[in-house]
Design a protein around this motif. Structure first.
Motif, PDB file in Angstrom:
ATOM      1  N   LYS A 196      -4.622 -22.456  -4.163  1.00 56.94           N
ATOM      2  CA  LYS A 196      -3.959 -21.182  -3.889  1.00 56.94           C
ATOM      3  C   LYS A 196      -4.971 -20.253  -3.236  1.00 56.94           C
ATOM      4  O   LYS A 196      -6.013 -19.950  -3.825  1.00 56.94           O
ATOM      5  N   TYR A 197      -4.646 -19.840  -2.039  1.00 56.92           N
ATOM      6  CA  TYR A 197      -5.577 -19.036  -1.249  1.00 56.92           C
ATOM      7  C   TYR A 197      -5.367 -17.538  -1.478  1.00 56.92           C
ATOM      8  O   TYR A 197      -4.256 -17.099  -1.768  1.00 56.92           O
ATOM      9  N   ALA A 198      -6.430 -16.783  -1.296  1.00 56.85           N
ATOM     10  CA  ALA A 198      -6.363 -15.315  -1.364  1.00 56.85           C
ATOM     11  C   ALA A 198      -5.750 -14.853  -0.037  1.00 56.85           C
ATOM     12  O   ALA A 198      -6.447 -14.604   0.933  1.00 56.85           O
ATOM     13  N   SER A 199      -4.428 -14.781  -0.015  1.00 55.52           N
ATOM     14  CA  SER A 199      -3.715 -14.634   1.253  1.00 55.52           C
ATOM     15  C   SER A 199      -3.031 -13.286   1.388  1.00 55.52           C
ATOM     16  O   SER A 199      -2.451 -12.764   0.435  1.00 55.52           O
ATOM     17  N   ALA A 200      -3.034 -12.764   2.616  1.00 56.35           N
ATOM     18  CA  ALA A 200      -2.306 -11.528   2.916  1.00 56.35           C
ATOM     19  C   ALA A 200      -0.803 -11.785   2.989  1.00 56.35           C
ATOM     20  O   ALA A 200      -0.010 -10.847   3.004  1.00 56.35           O
ATOM     21  N   PHE A 201      -0.410 -13.044   3.002  1.00 58.75           N
ATOM     22  CA  PHE A 201       1.023 -13.387   3.050  1.00 58.75           C
ATOM     23  C   PHE A 201       1.739 -13.146   1.723  1.00 58.75           C
ATOM     24  O   PHE A 201       2.932 -13.375   1.630  1.00 58.75           O
ATOM     25  N   TYR A 202       1.007 -12.735   0.675  1.00 55.69           N
ATOM     26  CA  TYR A 202       1.670 -12.427  -0.597  1.00 55.69           C
ATOM     27  C   TYR A 202       2.139 -10.971  -0.667  1.00 55.69           C
ATOM     28  O   TYR A 202       2.661 -10.541  -1.694  1.00 55.69           O
ATOM     29  N   GLY A 203       1.915 -10.214   0.400  1.00 57.72           N
ATOM     30  CA  GLY A 203       2.235  -8.779   0.376  1.00 57.72           C
ATOM     31  C   GLY A 203       3.599  -8.425  -0.190  1.00 57.72           C
ATOM     32  O   GLY A 203       3.696  -7.683  -1.173  1.00 57.72           O
ATOM     33  N   PRO A 204       4.693  -8.966   0.373  1.00 60.79           N
ATOM     34  CA  PRO A 204       6.016  -8.592  -0.135  1.00 60.79           C
ATOM     35  C   PRO A 204       6.234  -8.986  -1.595  1.00 60.79           C
ATOM     36  O   PRO A 204       6.890  -8.267  -2.342  1.00 60.79           O
ATOM     37  N   PHE A 205       5.657 -10.093  -2.009  1.00 58.55           N
ATOM     38  CA  PHE A 205       5.784 -10.519  -3.415  1.00 58.55           C
ATOM     39  C   PHE A 205       5.229  -9.451  -4.350  1.00 58.55           C
ATOM     40  O   PHE A 205       5.801  -9.160  -5.399  1.00 58.55           O
ATOM     41  N   ARG A 206       4.111  -8.876  -3.954  1.00 57.76           N
ATOM     42  CA  ARG A 206       3.490  -7.901  -4.869  1.00 57.76           C
ATOM     43  C   ARG A 206       4.340  -6.654  -4.996  1.00 57.76           C
ATOM     44  O   ARG A 206       4.354  -6.013  -6.047  1.00 57.76           O
TER      45      ARG A 206
END
Ligand code: PBG
Length: 326
Positions: A196-206
């Motif tokens: 699991k990468y430290a990704s900017a693609f998790y933005g909406p999830f947060r």
């Protein structure tokens, strides 16, 4: 060896039937997992602004949603909880009457055949928004492990079929496996978010889960995006600790990682088509800039072609409908 003009690769592309006959990869509804956000409270159904088409539901409003998922033949859901109260150690995560524990019971009553996978991570439950306990300004690995094990066990006691640790602490699969085995849950599989990468693609999830860290970021525990050999070590570690299914996350910017894991290990492999990947497609589709249906099927097929057996995706319901008519 034949070459042009004897060889013409276009011959097998001429009609839809021919193309279907030689198709190498096919995504099926049975490969999909639909993530669901469950919020503590009553009579709540709120759309998530950055994820059009996806809502948060309170446990009492989940039945219709999961009935629809089961009706579409999607085999599994993945649950995320949003508790009413957060604290330093994420107590609501392992409370027997917690939001996820309630949700699992509701789902098992409505649709017992639907596989319930639960996300095991403290970030939605801690006041600071990190995935573990804080000590000396950093997330303390070893103090976090027993809490994750407790959370996983409490989900399984409520009826979860699979637990999915997403916290990225070292040693958590082992700790969870032991906790489940000690309490008679030897038969419950662990799906580990191994790479699991430290990704900017998790933005909406947060935004959806209210789990953005209040200070710092997750780079001291989630993986550094440029690394792929390290992903293989993560997977190796989780398999050694007893993971039954392994996951790579996000999916699209990491198709090479999925492929490397597929080529190296023989475990069932999952890929998470994350919130930011969903939001990008939705935003462009809403503008009329691309054909959503074709983009989604193409994307899911690409994730499968890279080597994933299982795809976790917010597009699951739409994709299931579209796959019925292709
Ligand atoms: C919890 C968790 C996250 C996601 C899944 N589990 C967020 C994070 O690590 O910050 C992301 C899922 C998505 O973006 O769709 N740790």
């Amino acid at each position: 060896m034949a070459n042009f003009p004897q060889l013409r690769l276009r011959r097998l592309r001429r009609t839809d039937s021919l193309r279907r006959l030689v198709r190498e990869t096919q995504v099926a509804t049975s490969d999909l997992v639909y993530p669901l956000f469950v919020v503590e409270g009553k009579d709540i159904e709120q759309e998530i602004t950055s994820m059009p088409g996806i809502s948060r539901f309170s446990p009492d409003r989940l039945s219709a949603e999961v009935a629809e998922v089961a009706e579409l033949d999607i085999p599994a859901v993945l649950l995320f909880g949003i508790p009413a109260d957060k604290d330093e150690v994420g107590s609501a995560a392992y409370h027997p009457q917690g939001v996820i524990q309630q949700a699992i019971k509701t789902i098992k009553k409505t649709t017992p055949e639907l596989i319930v996978i639960t996300d095991v991570c403290l970030c939605e439950y801690t006041s600071h928004g990190h995935c573990g306990v804080i000590a000396d300004g950093d997330v303390d690995n070893d103090q976090t492990l027993p809490l994750l094990a407790r959370m996983a066990r409490s989900h399984v006691e409520a009826g979860a079929d699979i637990v999915a640790p997403s916290d990225m602490m070292d040693g958590r699969v082992k700790e969870i496996r032991e906790a489940l085995d000690e309490t008679g849950f030897q038969h419950i599989p662990i799906l580990s978010y191994a790479a699991k990468y430290a990704s900017a693609f998790y933005g909406p999830f947060r935004e959806a889960a209210g789990s953005a860290p209040q200070f710092g970021d997750r780079r001291s525990y989630q993986m550094d995006p440029p690394n792929v050999r390290e992903a293989l070590r993560e997977v190796e570690q989780d398999i050694a600790e007893g993971a039954d299914i392994i996951m790579v996350k996000p999916a699209l910017a990491y198709l090479d990682v999925i492929r490397r894991v597929y080529d190296t290990f023989n475990h069932p492999l999952a890929a998470y088509n994350v919130s930011g990947e969903y939001a990008m497609v939705k935003a462009a589709a809403q503008q009329g800039w691309l054909d959503e249906r074709r983009v989604v099927i193409e994307t899911l097929t690409a994730i499968k072609r890279a080597g994933a057996d299982i795809i976790l995706t917010y597009h699951a319901k739409d994709a299931a409908r579209w796959l019925q008519t292709t």
